[in-house]
Motif scaffolding. Structure first.
Motif, PDB file in Angstrom:
ATOM      1  N   TYR A   1      28.042   0.799  62.141  1.00  0.00           N
ATOM      2  CA  TYR A   1      27.038   0.195  61.265  1.00  0.00           C
ATOM      3  C   TYR A   1      26.173   1.309  60.694  1.00  0.00           C
ATOM      4  CZ  TYR A   1      28.241  -4.301  63.390  1.00  0.00           C
ATOM      5  OH  TYR A   1      28.910  -5.425  63.819  1.00  0.00           O
ATOM      6  N   VAL A   2      25.823   1.185  59.403  1.00  0.00           N
ATOM      7  CA  VAL A   2      25.025   2.233  58.777  1.00  0.00           C
ATOM      8  C   VAL A   2      23.817   1.646  58.070  1.00  0.00           C
ATOM      9  CG1 VAL A   2      26.389   2.233  56.619  1.00  0.00           C
ATOM     10  CG2 VAL A   2      25.075   4.266  57.267  1.00  0.00           C
ATOM     11  N   ASN A   3      22.668   2.295  58.244  1.00  0.00           N
ATOM     12  CA  ASN A   3      21.407   2.016  57.552  1.00  0.00           C
ATOM     13  C   ASN A   3      20.665   0.778  58.050  1.00  0.00           C
ATOM     14  OD1 ASN A   3      20.157   0.571  54.732  1.00  0.00           O
ATOM     15  ND2 ASN A   3      19.436   2.611  55.262  1.00  0.00           N
ATOM     16  N   ARG A   4      21.358  -0.317  58.245  1.00  0.00           N
ATOM     17  CA  ARG A   4      20.704  -1.562  58.652  1.00  0.00           C
ATOM     18  C   ARG A   4      21.089  -1.891  60.089  1.00  0.00           C
ATOM     19  NH1 ARG A   4      21.501  -5.327  53.196  1.00  0.00           N
ATOM     20  NH2 ARG A   4      20.222  -4.024  51.815  1.00  0.00           N
ATOM     21  N   GLU A   5      20.078  -2.035  60.935  1.00  0.00           N
ATOM     22  CA  GLU A   5      20.324  -2.194  62.371  1.00  0.00           C
ATOM     23  C   GLU A   5      20.885  -3.567  62.705  1.00  0.00           C
ATOM     24  OE1 GLU A   5      17.419  -2.634  66.112  1.00  0.00           O
ATOM     25  OE2 GLU A   5      17.389  -0.623  65.222  1.00  0.00           O
ATOM     26  N   PRO A   6      22.086  -3.633  63.314  1.00  0.00           N
ATOM     27  CA  PRO A   6      22.662  -4.926  63.692  1.00  0.00           C
ATOM     28  C   PRO A   6      21.871  -5.566  64.828  1.00  0.00           C
ATOM     29  CG  PRO A   6      23.959  -3.128  64.620  1.00  0.00           C
ATOM     30  CD  PRO A   6      22.940  -2.504  63.708  1.00  0.00           C
TER      31      PRO A   6
ATOM     32  N   ALA B   1      21.986   9.965  51.710  1.00  0.00           N
ATOM     33  CA  ALA B   1      23.243  10.725  51.744  1.00  0.00           C
ATOM     34  C   ALA B   1      23.540  11.193  53.171  1.00  0.00           C
ATOM     35  CB  ALA B   1      23.167  11.910  50.794  1.00  0.00           C
ATOM     36  N   GLY B   2      22.494  11.584  53.898  1.00  0.00           N
ATOM     37  CA  GLY B   2      22.665  12.021  55.279  1.00  0.00           C
ATOM     38  C   GLY B   2      23.166  10.898  56.168  1.00  0.00           C
ATOM     39  N   GLN B   3      22.650   9.689  55.947  1.00  0.00           N
ATOM     40  CA  GLN B   3      23.122   8.543  56.719  1.00  0.00           C
ATOM     41  C   GLN B   3      24.583   8.247  56.403  1.00  0.00           C
ATOM     42  OE1 GLN B   3      20.661   5.065  56.362  1.00  0.00           O
ATOM     43  NE2 GLN B   3      18.781   6.161  56.907  1.00  0.00           N
ATOM     44  N   GLY B   4      24.935   8.308  55.120  1.00  0.00           N
ATOM     45  CA  GLY B   4      26.313   8.040  54.726  1.00  0.00           C
ATOM     46  C   GLY B   4      27.280   9.034  55.330  1.00  0.00           C
ATOM     47  N   ALA B   5      26.933  10.322  55.241  1.00  0.00           N
ATOM     48  CA  ALA B   5      27.787  11.362  55.802  1.00  0.00           C
ATOM     49  C   ALA B   5      27.860  11.240  57.322  1.00  0.00           C
ATOM     50  CB  ALA B   5      27.255  12.737  55.405  1.00  0.00           C
ATOM     51  N   GLY B   6      26.719  10.905  57.946  1.00  0.00           N
ATOM     52  CA  GLY B   6      26.692  10.744  59.395  1.00  0.00           C
ATOM     53  C   GLY B   6      27.550   9.575  59.856  1.00  0.00           C
ATOM     54  N   ALA B   7      27.545   8.488  59.090  1.00  0.00           N
ATOM     55  CA  ALA B   7      28.358   7.328  59.436  1.00  0.00           C
ATOM     56  C   ALA B   7      29.844   7.650  59.342  1.00  0.00           C
ATOM     57  CB  ALA B   7      28.014   6.156  58.517  1.00  0.00           C
ATOM     58  N   LEU B   8      30.220   8.381  58.299  1.00  0.00           N
ATOM     59  CA  LEU B   8      31.628   8.758  58.148  1.00  0.00           C
ATOM     60  C   LEU B   8      32.057   9.679  59.283  1.00  0.00           C
ATOM     61  CD1 LEU B   8      34.256   8.688  56.563  1.00  0.00           C
ATOM     62  CD2 LEU B   8      33.393  10.570  55.149  1.00  0.00           C
ATOM     63  N   ASP B   9      31.197  10.620  59.637  1.00  0.00           N
ATOM     64  CA  ASP B   9      31.502  11.534  60.734  1.00  0.00           C
ATOM     65  C   ASP B   9      31.700  10.770  62.039  1.00  0.00           C
ATOM     66  OD1 ASP B   9      31.611  14.308  61.896  1.00  0.00           O
ATOM     67  OD2 ASP B   9      29.842  13.572  62.974  1.00  0.00           O
TER      68      ASP B   9
ATOM     69  N   TYR C   1      20.004   8.721  64.836  1.00  0.00           N
ATOM     70  CA  TYR C   1      18.874   8.557  63.937  1.00  0.00           C
ATOM     71  C   TYR C   1      18.641   9.792  63.076  1.00  0.00           C
ATOM     72  CZ  TYR C   1      17.508   4.291  66.425  1.00  0.00           C
ATOM     73  OH  TYR C   1      17.479   3.025  66.954  1.00  0.00           O
ATOM     74  N   VAL C   2      18.505   9.563  61.778  1.00  0.00           N
ATOM     75  CA  VAL C   2      18.158  10.610  60.819  1.00  0.00           C
ATOM     76  C   VAL C   2      16.664  10.453  60.526  1.00  0.00           C
ATOM     77  CG1 VAL C   2      18.627  11.561  58.527  1.00  0.00           C
ATOM     78  CG2 VAL C   2      20.475  10.461  59.828  1.00  0.00           C
ATOM     79  N   PRO C   3      15.827  11.467  60.776  1.00  0.00           N
ATOM     80  CA  PRO C   3      14.365  11.291  60.699  1.00  0.00           C
ATOM     81  C   PRO C   3      13.863  10.916  59.302  1.00  0.00           C
ATOM     82  CG  PRO C   3      14.928  13.319  61.858  1.00  0.00           C
ATOM     83  CD  PRO C   3      16.192  12.817  61.238  1.00  0.00           C
ATOM     84  N   PHE C   4      12.807  10.103  59.286  1.00  0.00           N
ATOM     85  CA  PHE C   4      12.048   9.824  58.068  1.00  0.00           C
ATOM     86  C   PHE C   4      11.069  10.974  57.834  1.00  0.00           C
ATOM     87  CE2 PHE C   4      13.061   5.299  58.986  1.00  0.00           C
ATOM     88  CZ  PHE C   4      13.410   4.866  57.725  1.00  0.00           C
ATOM     89  N   GLN C   5      10.650  11.156  56.561  1.00  0.00           N
ATOM     90  CA  GLN C   5       9.655  12.170  56.241  1.00  0.00           C
ATOM     91  C   GLN C   5       8.671  11.612  55.207  1.00  0.00           C
ATOM     92  OE1 GLN C   5      13.146  15.184  55.610  1.00  0.00           O
ATOM     93  NE2 GLN C   5      11.286  16.400  55.749  1.00  0.00           N
ATOM     94  N   LEU C   6       7.378  11.843  55.451  1.00  0.00           N
ATOM     95  CA  LEU C   6       6.346  11.389  54.523  1.00  0.00           C
ATOM     96  C   LEU C   6       6.408  12.204  53.233  1.00  0.00           C
ATOM     97  CD1 LEU C   6       3.810   9.549  54.131  1.00  0.00           C
ATOM     98  CD2 LEU C   6       2.457  11.497  54.954  1.00  0.00           C
ATOM     99  N   VAL C   7       6.300  11.504  52.095  1.00  0.00           N
ATOM    100  CA  VAL C   7       6.318  12.174  50.790  1.00  0.00           C
ATOM    101  C   VAL C   7       5.035  11.811  50.040  1.00  0.00           C
ATOM    102  CG1 VAL C   7       7.549  12.487  48.610  1.00  0.00           C
ATOM    103  CG2 VAL C   7       8.830  12.007  50.710  1.00  0.00           C
TER     104      VAL C   7
END
Length: 314
Positions: free
Chosen positions: A107-112, A272-280, A296-302
């Motif tokens: 599962y990617v991005n959305r937590e089941p 993109a990091g989540q997508g690549a991580g899911a494929l890996d 988990y791929v960290p969030f960053q404040l912008v």
């Protein structure tokens, strides 16, 4: 050479040997800016790998259609499946279908909903949503305190209520308020869903503005809704330096709104990091290798101060 086939499905394939690994991907919706970046991250990752075929299909926000896609992937003999769920509360059937067939699933991005009960052959790759709304809300609090607005009245725009991210991001706002971590007193005038949609957010904000209720900030579960709200406010003649607006995702459109002085806060979620991580993760599971069940791929404040660092990311 790889070639792209585009219709309701996108396939990235490579002329290769019989040992090529095939990964089936079911995305909740193609017509979403953030999910497009995530999808492209997987496609680009596959393109850089020899002997990896990836087929990406659009579930068009239809749970039944998504389950059919998963069953079709299983029947076609894919080596692993990646799912960006339409409805995070409807993932148990997907888990069971893949597990019964012995096909690894990520599962990617959305937590089941069943994330804590996934079998060993399944994993979840995303960012920890407890960080997203918390970072956003704390920064809005800081800016309101800086402007001397205490108490401050706010509106909250929620994503799809069937989506765990929307639920958690909204809970983050309440948690910051209740924990005393906000430097000012936040009073929520109203919170409603605009389903992640720019158009629906524009309509919702127009309705809120029609009440004439004064407010100091809008905290949105994502950038698309924040942008829709901004469009409604500007159409109503509201000066954007009079109200604070926060979003999440740090999409390119959001960064443009920030550069224009319309959006005050967003939170970078590495699509993109989540997508690549899911494929890996999917490839490792297909090869019988161990992976962490929660990656988990960290969030960053912008903010306007550091937005230049993110202009080529999402």
């Amino acid at each position: 050479m790889k070639k792209f086939l585009m219709s309701t499905a996108i396939a990235v394939s490579m002329a290769g040997t019989a040992s090529a690994e095939t990964i089936g991907v079911s995305m909740a919706l193609f017509d979403d800016n953030f999910l497009t970046v995530l999808r492209n991250g997987m496609i680009e990752q596959a393109e850089s790998m020899e002997g990896v075929d990836i087929q990406v299909e659009d579930a068009q926000n239809d749970v039944a259609k998504q389950l059919d896609q998963i069953n079709n992937f299983i029947a076609s003999g894919v080596d692993a499946i990646i799912v960006n769920p339409v409805d995070t509360s409807a993932t148990e059937a997907m888990t069971n279908a893949a597990a019964s067939a012995g096909v690894p699933l990520v599962y990617v991005n959305r937590e089941p909903i069943n994330v804590d009960a996934l079998p060993d052959s399944q994993a979840f790759v995303a960012s920890d949503e407890r960080e997203s709304g918390t970072l956003e809300t704390k920064e809005i609090c800081r800016l309101l305190a800086e402007e001397g607005k205490d108490p401050a009245k706010i509106y909250v725009m929620m994503g799809e209520l069937s989506n765990q991210a929307a639920v958690q991001r909204t809970q983050d706002i309440h948690d910051v308020i209740e924990s005393g971590e906000c430097e000012v007193t936040l009073e929520i005038i109203d919170e409603q869903t605009a389903n992640w949609s720019r158009d629906e957010a524009q309509d919702l904000m127009t309705n809120w503005l029609s009440t004439g209720e004064p407010f100091d900030a809008l905290i949105s579960n994502n950038d698309e809704m924040a942008i829709g709200a901004i469009q409604a406010m500007k159409s109503a003649g509201i000066a954007m330096d009079e109200v604070l607006v926060g979003g999440i995702d740090a999409t390119q459109d959001a960064l443009q709104a920030m550069a224009a002085g319309d959006l005050d806060v967003t939170v970078f979620q590495d699509a993109a990091g989540q997508g690549a991580g899911a494929l890996d993760a999917a490839l490792k599971l297909a090869r019988g290798e161990d992976v962490e069940q929660k990656v988990y791929v960290p969030f960053q404040l912008v903010t306007p101060d550091n937005m230049s660092e993110f202009q080529t990311k999402n």
